[in-house]
Design an enzyme around this catalytic site. Structure first.
Site, short mmCIF file in Angstrom:
data_model
loop_
_atom_site.label_atom_id
_atom_site.label_comp_id
_atom_site.label_asym_id
_atom_site.label_seq_id
_atom_site.Cartn_x
_atom_site.Cartn_y
_atom_site.Cartn_z
N GLU A 149 -0.35 0.53 0.92
CA GLU A 149 0.26 -0.34 1.94
C GLU A 149 1.78 -0.10 1.96
O GLU A 149 2.40 0.02 0.92
CB GLU A 149 -0.04 -1.80 1.59
CG GLU A 149 0.53 -2.79 2.56
CD GLU A 149 0.14 -2.49 3.99
OE1 GLU A 149 -1.06 -2.47 4.29
OE2 GLU A 149 1.05 -2.26 4.81
N LYS A 202 2.62 6.65 -1.94
CA LYS A 202 3.14 5.28 -2.02
C LYS A 202 4.33 5.20 -2.99
O LYS A 202 5.39 4.67 -2.66
CB LYS A 202 2.01 4.33 -2.46
CG LYS A 202 2.46 2.91 -2.73
CD LYS A 202 3.03 2.26 -1.48
CE LYS A 202 3.77 0.99 -1.81
NZ LYS A 202 4.52 0.43 -0.71
N CYS A 258 8.23 -4.93 -5.16
CA CYS A 258 7.81 -3.52 -5.16
C CYS A 258 8.81 -2.55 -5.78
O CYS A 258 8.48 -1.89 -6.76
CB CYS A 258 7.50 -3.10 -3.72
SG CYS A 258 6.06 -3.94 -3.07
P1 NAD Z 1 0.63 -11.27 -4.60
O1 NAD Z 1 0.97 -11.53 -6.00
O2 NAD Z 1 1.42 -11.89 -3.51
O3 NAD Z 1 -0.90 -11.62 -4.33
C1 NAD Z 1 -1.95 -11.28 -5.19
C2 NAD Z 1 -3.08 -12.27 -4.97
O4 NAD Z 1 -4.25 -11.81 -5.65
C3 NAD Z 1 -2.79 -13.67 -5.51
O5 NAD Z 1 -2.99 -14.62 -4.47
C4 NAD Z 1 -3.81 -13.84 -6.63
O6 NAD Z 1 -4.24 -15.19 -6.80
C5 NAD Z 1 -4.92 -12.95 -6.16
N1 NAD Z 1 -5.90 -12.53 -7.18
C6 NAD Z 1 -5.70 -12.21 -8.49
N2 NAD Z 1 -6.87 -11.85 -9.07
C7 NAD Z 1 -7.83 -11.95 -8.12
C8 NAD Z 1 -9.23 -11.72 -8.10
N3 NAD Z 1 -9.90 -11.31 -9.18
N4 NAD Z 1 -9.90 -11.89 -6.94
C9 NAD Z 1 -9.24 -12.30 -5.82
N5 NAD Z 1 -7.92 -12.56 -5.78
C10 NAD Z 1 -7.22 -12.38 -6.92
O7 NAD Z 1 0.69 -9.67 -4.45
P2 NAD Z 1 1.23 -8.81 -3.21
O8 NAD Z 1 2.70 -8.91 -3.11
O9 NAD Z 1 0.39 -9.07 -2.01
O10 NAD Z 1 0.92 -7.33 -3.75
C11 NAD Z 1 -0.42 -6.87 -3.89
C12 NAD Z 1 -0.38 -5.37 -4.13
O11 NAD Z 1 0.18 -4.69 -2.98
C13 NAD Z 1 0.52 -4.95 -5.31
O12 NAD Z 1 -0.05 -3.83 -5.92
C14 NAD Z 1 1.83 -4.56 -4.63
O13 NAD Z 1 2.56 -3.61 -5.37
C15 NAD Z 1 1.34 -3.93 -3.35
N6 NAD Z 1 2.29 -3.99 -2.23
C16 NAD Z 1 3.01 -5.12 -2.04
C17 NAD Z 1 3.91 -5.18 -0.97
C18 NAD Z 1 4.77 -6.40 -0.74
O14 NAD Z 1 5.72 -6.29 0.03
N7 NAD Z 1 4.48 -7.52 -1.37
C19 NAD Z 1 4.03 -4.07 -0.09
C20 NAD Z 1 3.24 -2.96 -0.31
C21 NAD Z 1 2.36 -2.91 -1.39
#
Ligand code: NAD
Length: 441
Positions: A149, A202, A258
């Protein structure tokens, strides 16, 4: 197509909602019951412009649940979008991703494609595939694809609906075809490659942007020393199409969920393979010290912040989000408190999250005016529009000692020169209209 998304954070919820907007039926799974209850009631648990409206609009195609078995058992596609935070040693913590992989293995009752959206180190998709295949409860085929993403918080909905590119990493045709079908209505280039290359795209993208930020910050630091102006330098550089004008805004460093962890994770991975990524290491080191730039600047004016009224404008790591992860405020405010400062802080959406970390010891304000009143020094950590549009002459009227340390270059120097303040920003000349000697006490 029946889609399930594991994790409803910034990536998972935005992905789920945008896929529903494209006509797919999507079940979003999270372990956090409070989040699920909010989403069921049509409330987004995260602040992201346009997300809640789009979620409410597509409610008939969206489901929210904590019951992963029910969500995964007959899904055609399961996106994994859980967090991959940083471990103490800088490597990525993959425990959440592996837990979802095991849950999927125990739940699926028909053939499906598992799509890894979480940012994971190179080779992780292979491990996820092995983990799922060795734990399958039923005799089904599971194909694993990487689909990293690239959204930015604050513009996540727009970035997803109008993506710059979609990257698909696959080892078999079936997964590739299914993903192309999912994204068939998205109008952007689709890069299909193998899983390791997709995982690397990524990290390389994020680390390159982090490097660009650290590079311009170092040039800004040198500009301050030699008397050049970083904004003019960046403008002149940015017209070169080979360089481009984005990510050339000097400041007090990158934060967020990130860049900090993804630079460290790739550097760790390279080290693990006996290779030192020197450029990425430099980006990390520059950023660590850049975050403390304003505190260091404050020493020009005060020996210590003890007993001073300190105004802080901006708590989140950037505007447009309520996310505090790796925000400069989290490094600087504890130092101010340790010094004995009376800290007043303002942020349009970040206060509630900050309060969870610091319920006591900080006065939270709901207007910029209240924050600045009687302050001895002001630190600007986030370039919110509310700050940029705030009349700079008011600092002189409201503050006891109008010393403004701007970590995001929110004001132009022409306006600053007309205001009755000391204005010290990044990579630009310091404006001192108070004609006072530097260290006060
Ligand atoms: P986040 O911490 O905001 O959300 C993660 C969610 O996963 C939480 O709501 C948590 O409760 C849930 N979770 C944990 N274990 C779970 C399970 N077993 N089943 C279902 N839900 C579960 O994370 P994010 O910022 O959305 O990032 C997610 C991934 O995407 C990471 O690897 C990050 O590096 C990547 N990413 C993030 C961004 C960004 O801008 N935030 C952009 C690109 C990629």
């Amino acid at each position: 197509m029946k889609i399930a998304v594991a994790g409803t954070g910034y990536v998972g919820l935005v992905t789920g909602v945008c896929l529903a907007e494209h006509g797919h039926s999507v079940t979003c799974v999270d372990i956090d019951e409070n989040k699920v209850a909010l989403m069921k009631a049509g409330v987004s648990p995260i602040y992201e412009p346009g997300l809640e409206e789009l979620m409410v609009k597509n409610m008939e195609r969206l489901n929210f649940t904590t019951d992963y078995k029910d969500a995964y058992k007959d899904a055609d596609i399961i996106f994994i979008a859980v967090g991959t935070p940083e471990k103490q040693d800088g490597s990525a913590n993959l425990s959440y991703v592996y837990e979802v992989a095991e849950q999927i293995a125990r739940s699926v009752e028909k053939d499906c494609v598992v799509v890894v959206k979480s940012t994971v180190p190179i080779g992780t998709n292979d491990k996820i595939e092995d983990l799922i295949k060795s734990n399958l409860a039923n005799n089904v085929n599971v194909y694993v694809a990487s689909n990293p993403e690239f959204l930015s918080q604050g513009t996540a909905v727009r970035d997803t609906l109008h993506a710059s590119r979609i990257v698909i990493g696959v080892e078999d045709e079936i997964a590739g075809e299914v993903l192309k079908e999912v994204y068939k209505n998205f109008d952007c280039p689709i890069v299909v490659t193998n899983r390791k290359s997709a995982e690397m795209i990524k990290y390389a993208s994020n680390d390159f942007l982090a490097l660009k930020i650290s590079f311009i910050n170092e040039i800004a630091n040198l500009c301050e020393i030699i008397g050049a102006n970083i904004e003019d330098v960046a403008l002149g550089m940015g017209y070169d199409e080979r360089i481009g004008n984005r990510f050339l805004n000097a400041g007090i460093g990158y934060g967020g969920s990130c860049f900090p962890k993804d630079t460290k994770a790739l550097h760790w991975l390279a080290n693990f393979h006996d290779y030192e990524l020197k450029t990425v290491k430099a980006a990390i080191d520059v950023n660590e010290s850049q975050k403390l730039k304003l505190i260091k600047k404050s020493r020009k004016y005060f020996d210590s912040l003890k007993g001073l009224n300190v105004a802080v404008l901006g708590l989140t790591f950037k505007p447009g989000t309520d996310d505090l992860r790796e925000a400069p405020s989290l490094v600087n405010i504890p130092l101010m408190l340790e010094d004995g400062a009376n800290v007043k802080a303002w942020d349009p959406v970040g206060i509630e999250n900050f309060k969870k970390l610091y319920p006591h010891g900080i006065t939270y304000c709901y207007s910029i005016e209240d924050t600045l009143r009687d302050a001895d020094v002001c630190f600007i950590f986030t370039e919110w529009d509310e700050v940029k549009n705030f009349d700079i002459s008011k600092y002189g009227e409201l503050m006891r000692r109008p010393i403004v340390l701007d970590g995001r270059n929110c004001y132009d120097l022409i306006s600053a020169k007309k205001a009755n303040i000391i204005y010290d920003s990044i990579g630009r000349e310091t404006i001192n209209n108070l004609e006072i000697s530097f260290v006060y006490d």
